[in-house]
Design an enzyme around this catalytic site. Structure first.
Site, short mmCIF file in Angstrom:
data_model
loop_
_atom_site.label_atom_id
_atom_site.label_comp_id
_atom_site.label_asym_id
_atom_site.label_seq_id
_atom_site.Cartn_x
_atom_site.Cartn_y
_atom_site.Cartn_z
N ASP A 99 0.86 -1.17 0.00
CA ASP A 99 0.00 0.00 0.00
C ASP A 99 0.91 1.24 0.00
O ASP A 99 1.39 1.67 -1.04
CB ASP A 99 -0.88 -0.12 1.25
CG ASP A 99 -1.97 0.92 1.38
OD1 ASP A 99 -2.09 1.76 0.49
OD2 ASP A 99 -2.69 0.90 2.39
N ARG A 162 -9.82 -13.18 7.98
CA ARG A 162 -8.71 -13.76 7.23
C ARG A 162 -9.11 -15.08 6.58
O ARG A 162 -8.54 -15.51 5.59
CB ARG A 162 -7.50 -14.02 8.14
CG ARG A 162 -6.85 -12.77 8.70
CD ARG A 162 -5.50 -13.13 9.28
NE ARG A 162 -4.99 -12.16 10.23
CZ ARG A 162 -4.25 -11.09 9.92
NH1 ARG A 162 -3.97 -10.85 8.66
NH2 ARG A 162 -3.82 -10.26 10.85
P1 IMP Z 1 1.78 -0.45 3.82
O1 IMP Z 1 2.89 -0.47 4.83
O2 IMP Z 1 0.97 0.80 3.89
O3 IMP Z 1 2.26 -0.74 2.42
O4 IMP Z 1 0.76 -1.55 4.24
C1 IMP Z 1 0.99 -2.87 4.04
C2 IMP Z 1 0.29 -3.72 5.08
O5 IMP Z 1 -0.91 -3.11 5.56
C3 IMP Z 1 -0.11 -5.02 4.45
O6 IMP Z 1 0.81 -6.01 4.80
C4 IMP Z 1 -1.47 -5.31 5.05
O7 IMP Z 1 -1.31 -6.14 6.17
C5 IMP Z 1 -2.01 -3.99 5.51
N1 IMP Z 1 -3.03 -3.47 4.58
C6 IMP Z 1 -2.88 -2.49 3.66
N2 IMP Z 1 -4.00 -2.28 2.97
C7 IMP Z 1 -4.90 -3.16 3.46
C8 IMP Z 1 -6.26 -3.46 3.12
O8 IMP Z 1 -6.89 -2.88 2.22
N3 IMP Z 1 -6.85 -4.45 3.87
C9 IMP Z 1 -6.21 -5.13 4.86
N4 IMP Z 1 -4.93 -4.89 5.18
C10 IMP Z 1 -4.28 -3.91 4.49
#
Ligand code: IMP
Ligand code: MG
Length: 187
Positions: A99, A162
């Site tokens: 993300d 999950r």
């Molecule tokens: P980032 O650090 O913002 O890239 O987020 C990555 C982590 O956030 C992933 O490993 C997911 O566990 C969680 N995450 C991000 N977006 C979502 C979503 O839409 N649903 C559920 N978990 C999410």
């Protein structure tokens, strides 16, 4: 339930495609590559993906924390390190979704300390437009175009859902139901 984004069948097709690509790309590695699943969100994806990888691989897991509910905290902590010696090997990080990239940037720089030959990233979902940290996803299952919060197939809302076999984009009603469930049954 909100809009189903990937059915079980869609997911299996993606796993087959990515598994074949990884098999092809890693077939000539001198040392056995290590697939590192990011706990807990990637477990479902990892299990289905590796069935389609037909070369010898090692599997390992790493756990980090950064998310509460639907918002990233950007504050990443290592909860469990890998247990396998990755020195000189290709490491493939298996993640549910990239993300902002904060979690992945942390994971890559952490795994680099284990002195791998290289680190590749394979994610079921990619939200390129949300990036804060510049990380490359080498193997992408599905490129997201809008900012829906996804649940199911490893992706959770406060650790729930999950176990749902498909991936869906939550709506207000889903969140309300889950919040009610939590308030009745506890976390
Ligand atoms: P980032 O650090 O913002 O890239 O987020 C990555 C982590 O956030 C992933 O490993 C997911 O566990 C969680 N995450 C991000 N977006 C979502 C979503 O839409 N649903 C559920 N978990 C999410
Ligand atoms: Mg995760």
């Amino acid at each position: 339930m909100g809009k189903i984004l990937l059915s079980e069948k869609d997911i299996q097709k993606i796993c087959e495609k990515l598994g074949k690509q990884l098999t092809e790309d890693l077939k000539d590695e001198e040392r056995i590559p290590v697939f590192v699943g990011v706990l807990k969100g990637s477990v479902n994806f990892m299990m289905d993906l590796i069935k389609h990888v037909t070369i010898p691989i090692y599997t390992d897991y790493i756990q980090i924390s950064s998310y509460r509910g639907v918002n990233s905290t950007g504050n990443v902590q290592l909860l469990k390190d890998i247990s396998y010696d990755c020195e000189g090997r290709t490491v493939v990080i298996i993640e549910d979704i990239v993300d902002t990239g904060c979690s992945m940037a942390y994971l890559i720089s952490h795994l680099e300390t284990h002195k791998p030959k290289r680190v590749l990233v394979c994610a079921l979902f990619n939200k390129e437009f949300e990036r804060i940290k510049d990380v490359e996803v080498h193997y992408k299952g599905y490129e997201l175009k809008d900012n829906a919060f996804l649940i199911g197939y490893g992706l959770d809302y406060y650790e729930l859902e999950r176990n749902v076999p498909c991936v869906y984009a939550v709506d207000e009603e889903d969140i309300q139901k889950l919040d009610d469930w939590i308030s009745v049954h506890g976390m």
